[in-house]
Enzyme design. Sequence first.
Site, PDB file in Angstrom:
ATOM      1  N   ASP A  75      89.229  37.720  42.118  1.00 41.50           N
ATOM      2  CA  ASP A  75      87.860  38.210  42.102  1.00 41.50           C
ATOM      3  C   ASP A  75      87.554  38.796  43.481  1.00 41.50           C
ATOM      4  O   ASP A  75      88.048  38.304  44.494  1.00 41.50           O
ATOM      5  CB  ASP A  75      86.914  37.058  41.776  1.00 41.50           C
ATOM      6  N   SER A  76      86.728  39.820  43.526  1.00 46.38           N
ATOM      7  CA  SER A  76      86.494  40.539  44.781  1.00 46.38           C
ATOM      8  C   SER A  76      85.724  39.735  45.810  1.00 46.38           C
ATOM      9  O   SER A  76      85.725  40.061  46.994  1.00 46.38           O
ATOM     10  CB  SER A  76      85.728  41.830  44.505  1.00 46.38           C
ATOM     11  N   GLY A  77      85.031  38.681  45.376  1.00 43.23           N
ATOM     12  CA  GLY A  77      84.205  37.897  46.285  1.00 43.23           C
ATOM     13  C   GLY A  77      82.743  38.290  46.256  1.00 43.23           C
ATOM     14  O   GLY A  77      81.913  37.619  46.864  1.00 43.23           O
ATOM     15  N   GLY A  78      82.402  39.365  45.548  1.00 43.45           N
ATOM     16  CA  GLY A  78      81.028  39.836  45.537  1.00 43.45           C
ATOM     17  C   GLY A  78      80.039  38.805  45.018  1.00 43.45           C
ATOM     18  O   GLY A  78      79.000  38.560  45.637  1.00 43.45           O
ATOM     19  N   PHE A  79      80.350  38.191  43.897  1.00 41.92           N
ATOM     20  CA  PHE A  79      79.425  37.219  43.317  1.00 41.92           C
ATOM     21  C   PHE A  79      79.225  36.035  44.251  1.00 41.92           C
ATOM     22  O   PHE A  79      78.106  35.538  44.417  1.00 41.92           O
ATOM     23  CB  PHE A  79      79.953  36.731  41.965  1.00 41.92           C
ATOM     24  N   ASP A 123      81.646  44.741  44.002  1.00 43.79           N
ATOM     25  CA  ASP A 123      80.465  45.262  43.308  1.00 43.79           C
ATOM     26  C   ASP A 123      79.204  44.584  43.793  1.00 43.79           C
ATOM     27  O   ASP A 123      79.238  43.562  44.470  1.00 43.79           O
ATOM     28  CB  ASP A 123      80.612  45.095  41.794  1.00 43.79           C
ATOM     29  N   GLY A 173      78.215  40.629  35.528  1.00 45.51           N
ATOM     30  CA  GLY A 173      76.783  40.412  35.483  1.00 45.51           C
ATOM     31  C   GLY A 173      76.271  39.758  34.226  1.00 45.51           C
ATOM     32  O   GLY A 173      75.065  39.793  33.953  1.00 45.51           O
ATOM     33  N   ASP A 201      87.818  34.493  31.910  1.00 40.91           N
ATOM     34  CA  ASP A 201      88.004  33.384  32.841  1.00 40.91           C
ATOM     35  C   ASP A 201      86.730  32.565  32.866  1.00 40.91           C
ATOM     36  O   ASP A 201      85.642  33.086  32.594  1.00 40.91           O
ATOM     37  CB  ASP A 201      88.312  33.887  34.258  1.00 40.91           C
ATOM     38  N   CYS A 221      97.162  14.097  24.934  1.00 40.68           N
ATOM     39  CA  CYS A 221      97.013  13.636  23.556  1.00 40.68           C
ATOM     40  C   CYS A 221      98.271  12.965  23.017  1.00 40.68           C
ATOM     41  O   CYS A 221      98.193  12.085  22.154  1.00 40.68           O
ATOM     42  CB  CYS A 221      96.612  14.799  22.653  1.00 40.68           C
ATOM     43  N   HIS A 257      94.243  18.509  29.157  1.00 46.81           N
ATOM     44  CA  HIS A 257      93.897  18.689  27.744  1.00 46.81           C
ATOM     45  C   HIS A 257      93.021  19.927  27.545  1.00 46.81           C
ATOM     46  O   HIS A 257      93.283  20.748  26.657  1.00 46.81           O
ATOM     47  CB  HIS A 257      93.168  17.463  27.206  1.00 46.81           C
TER      48      HIS A 257
END
Length: 353
Positions: free
Chosen positions: A93-97, A147, A216, A266, A309, A335
């Site tokens: 992930d780009s790190g933006g969030f 983004d 988003g 993801d 299990c 699991h």
Amino acid sequence: MPTLSFKTTHIDPCGARRGQVQLRHGVVETPIFMPVGTLAAVKTATPDEVEATGAQIILGNTYHLYLRPGHELIKELGGLHRFMGWHKPILTDSGGFQVYSLSELNKVDDDGVSFRSHIDGSKHRFTPELSIEVQTALGSDIMMAFDDFTPVGAPRQAVERSLRRTTAWAKRCIDARTDESGALFGIVQGATDPQLRTQSAAELTAMDFDGFAVGGLSVGEPKPIMMRTLAHTTPLLPADKPRYLMGVGAPQDLLDGVALGVDMFDCVYPTRNARTGHAYTFKGRVAIKNAKHRKDDSPLDPNCSCYTCERFSRAYLRHLFIAREILAARLLTLHNLHFYQALMSGARSAIEA
């Protein structure tokens, strides 16, 4: 060999797709769920254990690895695959969030984002160029464009400004790319506004990306609105490139996304919920701490072939959780990851049929 090759092998009448993504570190069968290994680790599980659940690709995070231990150190030690002992593909992930959600203080402008680390308060500056530099140093199989992000309920003017930045930053990410062996995906934004989603998709698909993500969503909006926005957006993306729905989600969300033509997902749900004592089964979610499991000698799911299990009862798992044994989180994580991969494997078989 091309940076990324994608082929669709089957298409269901509803629009669900069965395909294959060829990446630098192997082939990924789609639709696929990617376990989240934010800090170069899928929480409580070893790479061999994660692979044994059926995982074909995992996710790492640029923001977190940039702050700790640092992308330059990881590069010096042979890249993220070697550093964490995972030999299959990795998407970063780009790190933006994370810049927006974890930083106590951040300032966004048209050039990038200034923020303070959530770890020690130190000052940092993230730009599209730095995001690509970090992801390249990590050796990602799939890099994500940096983004801009707006929270749920943001006014239209703010969403429009965010969209303009996302488009401009996407172009800068392409220009900053120096390693053609790693794929690069663009991220469609526009909140839940159909017109802005259409605009974002049009602007990004005109650029030379290897795949496209829908960003988003699953950030607090009602589920019907999320799915309506996704249903509007996916047909706007090229049929010959992978489609990735970021940060989603619950098992039903995955199946709904597959039906709408999404190839990749993801989410932290399987690992996070395991640590709070919740297990996914094909008969619903199980809260292992409930007293009714105290004498239950049956497995979490009698039809599940995972390590947990096959060896342990609900009573034992409840005992571990109540006693706060770390093993409880590990066994429930294994699991849940296995369940998610079984769900996706079943979806692939259903599309083929």
